[in-house]
Scaffold this motif. Structure first.
Motif, PDB file in Angstrom:
ATOM      1  N   ASN B 100     -64.389  -4.668  -3.860  1.00 34.84           N
ATOM      2  CA  ASN B 100     -63.202  -6.062  -4.641  1.00 34.84           C
ATOM      3  C   ASN B 100     -62.529  -6.421  -4.407  1.00 34.84           C
ATOM      4  O   ASN B 100     -61.593  -7.501  -4.141  1.00 34.84           O
ATOM      5  CB  ASN B 100     -62.840  -3.997  -4.355  1.00 34.84           C
ATOM      6  N   THR B 101     -62.190  -5.649  -2.738  1.00 34.24           N
ATOM      7  CA  THR B 101     -61.724  -6.730  -1.608  1.00 34.24           C
ATOM      8  C   THR B 101     -61.685  -7.785  -1.207  1.00 34.24           C
ATOM      9  O   THR B 101     -61.215  -8.352  -0.399  1.00 34.24           O
ATOM     10  CB  THR B 101     -60.480  -5.574  -1.187  1.00 34.24           C
ATOM     11  N   GLY B 102     -63.227  -7.669  -1.298  1.00 32.28           N
ATOM     12  CA  GLY B 102     -64.228  -8.472  -0.406  1.00 32.28           C
ATOM     13  C   GLY B 102     -63.429  -8.305   0.842  1.00 32.28           C
ATOM     14  O   GLY B 102     -63.905  -9.271   1.743  1.00 32.28           O
ATOM     15  N   ILE B 263     -51.278  -9.772  -0.170  1.00 28.12           N
ATOM     16  CA  ILE B 263     -50.300  -9.013   0.374  1.00 28.12           C
ATOM     17  C   ILE B 263     -51.775  -7.498   1.332  1.00 28.12           C
ATOM     18  O   ILE B 263     -52.048  -7.030   0.272  1.00 28.12           O
ATOM     19  CB  ILE B 263     -48.856  -8.541  -0.507  1.00 28.12           C
ATOM     20  N   ARG B 264     -50.730  -7.036   2.312  1.00 28.18           N
ATOM     21  CA  ARG B 264     -51.386  -6.132   2.606  1.00 28.18           C
ATOM     22  C   ARG B 264     -50.043  -5.442   3.259  1.00 28.18           C
ATOM     23  O   ARG B 264     -50.564  -4.160   4.471  1.00 28.18           O
ATOM     24  CB  ARG B 264     -52.029  -6.484   4.148  1.00 28.18           C
ATOM     25  N   LEU B 265     -48.795  -5.602   3.013  1.00 23.42           N
ATOM     26  CA  LEU B 265     -47.926  -4.485   3.808  1.00 23.42           C
ATOM     27  C   LEU B 265     -46.171  -4.625   2.906  1.00 23.42           C
ATOM     28  O   LEU B 265     -46.172  -5.753   2.345  1.00 23.42           O
ATOM     29  CB  LEU B 265     -47.619  -4.707   4.705  1.00 23.42           C
ATOM     30  N   ILE B 266     -46.887  -3.402   2.647  1.00 25.51           N
ATOM     31  CA  ILE B 266     -45.156  -2.875   1.143  1.00 25.51           C
ATOM     32  C   ILE B 266     -43.613  -3.134   2.491  1.00 25.51           C
ATOM     33  O   ILE B 266     -44.264  -1.083   3.031  1.00 25.51           O
ATOM     34  CB  ILE B 266     -45.249  -2.307   0.003  1.00 25.51           C
ATOM     35  N   ILE B 267     -42.664  -2.761   2.343  1.00 23.85           N
ATOM     36  CA  ILE B 267     -41.735  -2.246   2.964  1.00 23.85           C
ATOM     37  C   ILE B 267     -40.334  -2.445   1.938  1.00 23.85           C
ATOM     38  O   ILE B 267     -40.033  -2.911   1.385  1.00 23.85           O
ATOM     39  CB  ILE B 267     -41.219  -3.230   4.271  1.00 23.85           C
ATOM     40  N   ILE B 268     -40.067  -0.678   1.854  1.00 20.96           N
ATOM     41  CA  ILE B 268     -39.168  -0.711   0.768  1.00 20.96           C
ATOM     42  C   ILE B 268     -37.811  -0.695   1.427  1.00 20.96           C
ATOM     43  O   ILE B 268     -37.730   1.007   2.902  1.00 20.96           O
ATOM     44  CB  ILE B 268     -39.532   0.608   0.013  1.00 20.96           C
ATOM     45  N   ASP B 269     -36.513  -0.783   1.455  1.00 21.48           N
ATOM     46  CA  ASP B 269     -35.415  -0.862   2.492  1.00 21.48           C
ATOM     47  C   ASP B 269     -34.571  -0.938   1.153  1.00 21.48           C
ATOM     48  O   ASP B 269     -33.798  -1.864   1.075  1.00 21.48           O
ATOM     49  CB  ASP B 269     -35.743  -2.092   3.858  1.00 21.48           C
ATOM     50  N   SER B 270     -34.106   0.116   1.055  1.00 20.71           N
ATOM     51  CA  SER B 270     -34.002   1.543   1.536  1.00 20.71           C
ATOM     52  C   SER B 270     -34.850   2.724   0.518  1.00 20.71           C
ATOM     53  O   SER B 270     -33.971   1.808  -1.064  1.00 20.71           O
ATOM     54  CB  SER B 270     -32.824   1.910   2.246  1.00 20.71           C
ATOM     55  N   LEU B 271     -34.984   3.999   0.228  1.00 25.66           N
ATOM     56  CA  LEU B 271     -35.124   4.694  -0.969  1.00 25.66           C
ATOM     57  C   LEU B 271     -33.605   5.039  -1.437  1.00 25.66           C
ATOM     58  O   LEU B 271     -33.308   5.526  -2.247  1.00 25.66           O
ATOM     59  CB  LEU B 271     -36.459   5.455  -0.521  1.00 25.66           C
ATOM     60  N   ARG B 300     -51.508   5.123  -5.008  1.00 28.87           N
ATOM     61  CA  ARG B 300     -52.052   4.257  -5.275  1.00 28.87           C
ATOM     62  C   ARG B 300     -52.950   2.921  -4.761  1.00 28.87           C
ATOM     63  O   ARG B 300     -53.808   2.385  -4.979  1.00 28.87           O
ATOM     64  CB  ARG B 300     -51.985   3.732  -7.036  1.00 28.87           C
ATOM     65  N   LEU B 301     -52.111   2.340  -4.526  1.00 28.05           N
ATOM     66  CA  LEU B 301     -52.024   0.914  -4.014  1.00 28.05           C
ATOM     67  C   LEU B 301     -52.793   0.899  -2.288  1.00 28.05           C
ATOM     68  O   LEU B 301     -53.437   0.248  -1.774  1.00 28.05           O
ATOM     69  CB  LEU B 301     -50.475   0.413  -3.683  1.00 28.05           C
ATOM     70  N   CYS B 302     -52.270   1.995  -1.575  1.00 28.71           N
ATOM     71  CA  CYS B 302     -52.515   1.974  -0.655  1.00 28.71           C
ATOM     72  C   CYS B 302     -54.556   2.290  -0.461  1.00 28.71           C
ATOM     73  O   CYS B 302     -54.943   2.080   0.410  1.00 28.71           O
ATOM     74  CB  CYS B 302     -52.003   3.653   0.076  1.00 28.71           C
ATOM     75  N   ASP B 303     -54.324   3.231  -1.367  1.00 31.61           N
ATOM     76  CA  ASP B 303     -55.966   3.615  -1.441  1.00 31.61           C
ATOM     77  C   ASP B 303     -57.097   2.281  -1.687  1.00 31.61           C
ATOM     78  O   ASP B 303     -57.698   2.053  -1.966  1.00 31.61           O
ATOM     79  CB  ASP B 303     -56.029   4.865  -2.634  1.00 31.61           C
ATOM     80  N   GLU B 304     -56.707   2.005  -3.167  1.00 32.05           N
ATOM     81  CA  GLU B 304     -57.221   1.184  -3.691  1.00 32.05           C
ATOM     82  C   GLU B 304     -57.405  -0.421  -2.661  1.00 32.05           C
ATOM     83  O   GLU B 304     -58.256  -1.153  -3.195  1.00 32.05           O
ATOM     84  CB  GLU B 304     -56.727   0.440  -5.185  1.00 32.05           C
ATOM     85  N   PHE B 305     -56.205  -0.918  -2.116  1.00 28.89           N
ATOM     86  CA  PHE B 305     -55.736  -2.268  -1.967  1.00 28.89           C
ATOM     87  C   PHE B 305     -55.322  -1.912  -0.239  1.00 28.89           C
ATOM     88  O   PHE B 305     -55.203  -3.165  -0.225  1.00 28.89           O
ATOM     89  CB  PHE B 305     -54.467  -3.231  -2.604  1.00 28.89           C
TER      90      PHE B 305
END
Lengths: 271, 420
Positions: B100-102, B263-271, B300-305
């Protein structure tokens, strides 16, 4: 979606004017002054110059483009009746004179237009405040030619501290702040609110002086400036402003003076 | 759980009968005796769901439905096949992910050793360094990178960072969480040349600061511009909006859209900045519902991509241990009340507290506590000393981790180059 890069935002930030505070060191540290699109909070006990700075900013936002200003209007929401039109007029007269000295050509910056461009609204309780902030959406939409670039709420904490239910207070606080963030993001206005100081007990013995409304409130604020009077006997008429929270710089403090003509910078740094 | 066949290691994960499938309604099964008529009879005995049916003894069901043991067993087997536990061949799953991700390059080998034997697990999770020296030493002291034929592989010890991790950075207001997040974004791009999605929920993202960090590192102009270009920024001011953005990202990734595939990293600032809006809502469940949806989509995003996730959370000023214990002993109702709320918010609070037993508490509630795989707490060196608060030194502690000791801490400094 997912197209906006930090590079595009950086370019936008570079092109954007900021509202100068006239405290030179502070402006330098904050990369030009009070930035648009953010919430800036002034904290301090009474008599530390919060309202003075607010009034000064209301005038500074109107400085013409050629003088490095924004040429915008200001909107002043008053909750504890600290707004003084006479003091505003006094500062405006001096500012006009200061500008005339340096930029002889500028025409539109005079006391009458300065006072004309500051809208004033009084809010008695938190419901009024919510309504005023909501109403700002309509006001900002209409004004396209000479848009409002600064919204001041003085004092923000005063109305919220009348609520004794903590849950409700946090909720109301977050609702208003989110609304303000929406305004800031959509219309690119600077938002300046003032907060009070309170004491807080951290363990059995120690009482601390810290800004009111709790940590949840400070989390949502983008830039926080702590204001106080200089305790040093040699500089009795000096005030101190400390950058307590800013993504741009570390915590640092600067002295300034408040004269009848408004805010004046002192180039010499305090610690 | 694991078995070695012909020298290669296959790992099977058994996903238990989850609540959702057990709660499915019974229905007619073709090729078995479970007909509409049987369902009516079962309904009279208050058996409506698959789970309820499977819990009944065979004898009781034989009596109710007037069927023989073989017929009942057949129905049960069929129901278990449809709704029961599923065995997943992890090796096959990893191969699928690879396709999937090659991503075939830079495969990490994890050497996990227990007392009996050494298990070698080949995984395509990537190791991400933070490039913050003290923090890397703390989190992955045993990482040894070795290069063979142009491919890097990492042999890891008991603790490691991988791409499939969900992190959380928490700390009191103004301690430098956003600085940390910006630094991590810059470091990640410098090290891995992949894009970062920065979700900004309180308009704190400052591109000028990112530029200053990069300039202070004396990078070339094109590298600076490239790094800035690789940070994608989304601004959202509501919890619903945040979940929607992540869902959109998931869909776009599934479709292989070109603007998101790096995209390989998601940063959420802030919850908390968006979740506090849901506090004191008439519908208290709204916040929790969205929070579990958020956790689900992030996993899901962590696991699949193979995307790493870093969330920023707020912690409140130290709270006495005694007080904290009281909360833990509190009834279910009080725990429910505390969810997504902060008790010490009141500034006129003067509860009797034991001095020097100070512990930070995160504000997202009990539900969220277990969600991130690694929780780092950023703190002032001394909360009580005003002078120390002015200094640029901070302490980072590991509060919770799924793969290492949780007592570690290190000291970092906030400077022009970011957090170092």
């Amino acid at each position: 979606m997912f197209k906006q890069s930090a590079f595009a935002i950086w370019r936008k930030e570079q092109e954007q004017y900021k509202i100068i505070s006239l405290i030179k060191d502070l402006d330098d540290s904050l990369a030009g002054g009070i930035s648009l699109g953010h919430i800036t909070e002034l904290c301090g006990s009474s008599g530390t110059g919060k309202t003075q700075v607010c009034l000064q900013l209301c005038i500074n936002v109107q400085l013409p483009r050629e003088a490095g200003g924004l040429g915008g209007k200001a909107y002043f929401i008053d909750t504890n009746q600290a707004f003084s039109p006479f003091r505003l007029k006094e500062i405006a007269q001096h500012m006009e004179a200061r500008l005339q000295r340096n930029f002889a050509k500028s025409t539109n910056f005079n006391v009458a237009t300065i006072l004309d461009s500051i809208s004033y609204v009084y809010c008695n309780n938190y419901r009024d405040l919510i309504a005023s902030v909501l109403n700002l959406h309509n006001i900002l939409q209409e004004d396209e030619e000479c848009p409002i670039k600064l919204i001041v709420i003085d004092s923000y904490a005063f109305v919220l501290r009348q609520l004794d239910d903590v849950d409700l207070r946090t909720r109301v606080n977050y609702e208003i702040l989110t609304d303000l963030h929406n305004l800031a993001m959509k219309y690119g206005v600077a938002i300046v609110i003032t907060n009070e100081l309170t004491t807080r007990c951290r363990d059995n013995q120690n009482w601390f002086v810290c800004p009111a409304l709790g940590d949840t409130h400070s989390h949502k604020i983008n830039t926080r400036l702590l204001m106080s009077k200089d305790t040093n006997d040699d500089h009795k008429d000096y005030y101190v402003v400390m950058i307590d929270k800013s993504v741009l710089c570390n915590k640092q403090a600067f002295r300034f003076r408040i004269k009848s003509s408004g805010i004046h910078s002192i180039t010499k740094r305090s610690t | 759980m694991s078995s070695a066949v012909n020298g290669t290691l296959h790992i099977y994960f058994t996903i238990g009968c989850n609540l959702f499938s057990e709660m499915s309604k019974l229905h007619c099964l073709p090729n078995t005796e479970l007909s509409e008529y049987c369902l009516n009879i079962l309904a009279k005995y208050d058996i409506h769901l698959v789970g309820e049916f499977l819990k009944q003894t065979t004898e009781k069901l034989m009596k109710i439905l007037n069927l023989n043991a073989a017929q009942i067993q057949k129905i049960k087997t069929e129901l278990k096949r449809r709704y029961g536990p599923v065995r997943i061949d992890l090796a096959a799953k990893l191969r699928r992910c690879d396709e999937n991700t090659g991503e075939s390059e830079c495969v990490a080998n994890f050497i996990l050793s227990d007392e009996k034997q050494t298990l070698a697990i080949k995984s395509n999770s990537r190791c991400y360094y933070t490039l913050i020296g003290p923090l890397d030493d703390l989190l992955a002291p045993n990482v040894v990178a070795c290069r063979t034929r142009g491919n890097s592989s990492y042999f890891l010890g008991s603790s490691h960072l991988t791409s499939k991790m969900m992190w959380e950075i928490c700390g009191p207001s103004g301690v430098g969480k956003t600085q940390m997040a910006l630094t991590l974004a810059c470091n990640f791009i410098q090290l891995h040349q992949r894009e970062v999605l920065y979700v900004d929920t309180k308009l704190d993202f400052c591109a000028t600061r990112v530029k200053n960090i990069l300039t202070a590192r004396q990078l070339k102009k094109d590298v600076t511009a490239g790094t800035l270009e690789a940070i994608k920024v989304e601004r959202v001011l509501s919890a619903q909006g945040l979940v929607e953005i992540l869902n959109t990202l998931y869909v776009e990734l599934k479709n292989g859209s070109s603007c998101v595939k790096n995209i390989r990293l998601i940063i959420i600032d802030s919850l908390p900045a968006v979740w506090f809006l849901l506090k004191a809502d008439a519908n208290r469940l709204a916040g929790k519902c969205l929070l579990s949806r958020l956790a689900q989509i992030l996993y899901r995003l962590c696991d699949e991509f193979h995307i790493g996730v870093i969330c920023v959370n707020l912690s409140l000023i130290p709270q006495a241990l005694e007080e904290r214990q009281k909360q833990h002993m509190g009834s279910v109702v009080s725990k429910h009340e505390q969810d997504i709320s902060d008790i010490l918010e009141d500034d006129d609070d003067n509860i009797e507290m034991e001095p020097k037993q100070l512990i930070y508490r995160q504000v997202m509630g009990n539900f969220w506590l277990s969600k991130p795989r690694l929780r780092l707490s950023m703190e002032y060196i001394s909360e009580n000393n005003v002078e120390m608060k002015k200094s640029s030194r901070r302490i980072i502690k590991v509060l919770h981790s799924s793969c290492m000791d949780t007592n570690g801490s290190c000291s970092v400094r906030i400077c022009d180059q970011g957090v170092v």
